[in-house]
Scaffold this motif. Structure first.
Motif, PDB file in Angstrom:
ATOM      1  N   ILE A   7      25.083  -6.528  24.204  1.00  0.00           N
ATOM      2  CA  ILE A   7      26.084  -7.602  24.232  1.00  0.00           C
ATOM      3  C   ILE A   7      26.616  -7.872  22.826  1.00  0.00           C
ATOM      4  O   ILE A   7      27.831  -7.963  22.623  1.00  0.00           O
ATOM      5  N   THR A   8      25.725  -7.993  21.849  1.00  0.00           N
ATOM      6  CA  THR A   8      26.167  -8.319  20.491  1.00  0.00           C
ATOM      7  C   THR A   8      26.907  -7.172  19.816  1.00  0.00           C
ATOM      8  O   THR A   8      27.739  -7.405  18.951  1.00  0.00           O
ATOM      9  N   SER A   9      26.646  -5.943  20.225  1.00  0.00           N
ATOM     10  CA  SER A   9      27.317  -4.807  19.597  1.00  0.00           C
ATOM     11  C   SER A   9      28.611  -4.407  20.297  1.00  0.00           C
ATOM     12  O   SER A   9      29.330  -3.541  19.815  1.00  0.00           O
ATOM     13  N   ARG A  10      28.927  -5.032  21.409  1.00  0.00           N
ATOM     14  CA  ARG A  10      30.127  -4.678  22.190  1.00  0.00           C
ATOM     15  C   ARG A  10      31.382  -5.062  21.429  1.00  0.00           C
ATOM     16  O   ARG A  10      31.486  -6.151  20.877  1.00  0.00           O
ATOM     17  N   THR A  11      32.338  -4.142  21.364  1.00  0.00           N
ATOM     18  CA  THR A  11      33.637  -4.416  20.750  1.00  0.00           C
ATOM     19  C   THR A  11      34.717  -4.292  21.810  1.00  0.00           C
ATOM     20  O   THR A  11      34.546  -3.571  22.795  1.00  0.00           O
ATOM     21  N   PHE A  12      35.815  -4.986  21.582  1.00  0.00           N
ATOM     22  CA  PHE A  12      36.937  -4.965  22.516  1.00  0.00           C
ATOM     23  C   PHE A  12      38.209  -4.598  21.767  1.00  0.00           C
ATOM     24  O   PHE A  12      38.338  -4.851  20.563  1.00  0.00           O
ATOM     25  N   ASP A  27      33.747 -14.365  21.352  1.00  0.00           N
ATOM     26  CA  ASP A  27      32.593 -14.099  20.489  1.00  0.00           C
ATOM     27  C   ASP A  27      31.547 -15.216  20.607  1.00  0.00           C
ATOM     28  O   ASP A  27      30.348 -14.947  20.693  1.00  0.00           O
ATOM     29  N   ASP A  28      32.010 -16.473  20.608  1.00  0.00           N
ATOM     30  CA  ASP A  28      31.085 -17.605  20.749  1.00  0.00           C
ATOM     31  C   ASP A  28      30.356 -17.557  22.087  1.00  0.00           C
ATOM     32  O   ASP A  28      29.159 -17.838  22.167  1.00  0.00           O
ATOM     33  N   PHE A  70      33.607  -6.291  31.223  1.00  0.00           N
ATOM     34  CA  PHE A  70      32.307  -6.339  30.558  1.00  0.00           C
ATOM     35  C   PHE A  70      31.490  -7.541  31.049  1.00  0.00           C
ATOM     36  O   PHE A  70      30.296  -7.411  31.336  1.00  0.00           O
ATOM     37  N   LEU A  71      32.123  -8.704  31.157  1.00  0.00           N
ATOM     38  CA  LEU A  71      31.390  -9.885  31.620  1.00  0.00           C
ATOM     39  C   LEU A  71      30.933  -9.724  33.069  1.00  0.00           C
ATOM     40  O   LEU A  71      29.850 -10.191  33.435  1.00  0.00           O
ATOM     41  N   ASP A  72      31.730  -9.055  33.897  1.00  0.00           N
ATOM     42  CA  ASP A  72      31.292  -8.755  35.269  1.00  0.00           C
ATOM     43  C   ASP A  72      30.040  -7.873  35.245  1.00  0.00           C
ATOM     44  O   ASP A  72      29.105  -8.084  36.010  1.00  0.00           O
TER      45      ASP A  72
END
Length: 129
Positions: A7-12, A27-28, A70-72
């Motif tokens: 999750i923390t390494s995911r970029t968009f 990001d928050d 990604f959130l799904d």
């Protein structure tokens, strides 16, 4: 279950000339997800599905489809992880037929009645096409 590192390494992809999600809000929220994962928050998957972000245009924002997809994926991973850890039965995953469910954003639902074929020639003559 998806890891906190994933999750923390995911970029968009950042978009400027079409609507995107506020990068700060996304990001928050990802940071909040990671924090809540460590507490074992069982409502986290529901919270992810209900979360909305401000849309931005002409300044950097995240691609809406990428963030939503990604959130799904994260929510599905959390639901799957929760079901496996609590020993939930398959029957618990069957939806209640009396429950009202809102459509996913951007989804169109059409009644089967509107798709039915005419039952006689007189019915066909009344159709607008």
């Amino acid at each position: 279950m998806i890891s906190a590192d994933a999750i923390t390494s995911r970029t968009f992809t950042t978009v400027r000339f079409k609507e995107g999600y506020s990068t700060r809000e996304v990001d928050d929220f990802l940071d909040e997800i990671v924090d809540r994962m460590t507490t074992g928050d069982h409502s986290l998957a529901r919270r992810i599905k209900e979360k909305t972000f401000s849309n931005v245009r002409f300044r950097g924002g995240y691609d809406i489809d990428e963030v939503d997809d990604f959130l799904d994926e994260v929510a599905r991973g959390l639901e799957g992880g929760a079901g496996a850890s609590t020993g939930a039965s398959t029957a618990a995953a069957i939806p209640d037929p009396h429950e009202t469910v809102a459509p996913e954003p951007g989804t169109s639902y059409t009644s089967d009645a509107n798709l039915a074929a005419p039952s006689s020639d007189s019915d066909a003559a009344q159709l607008p096409w």
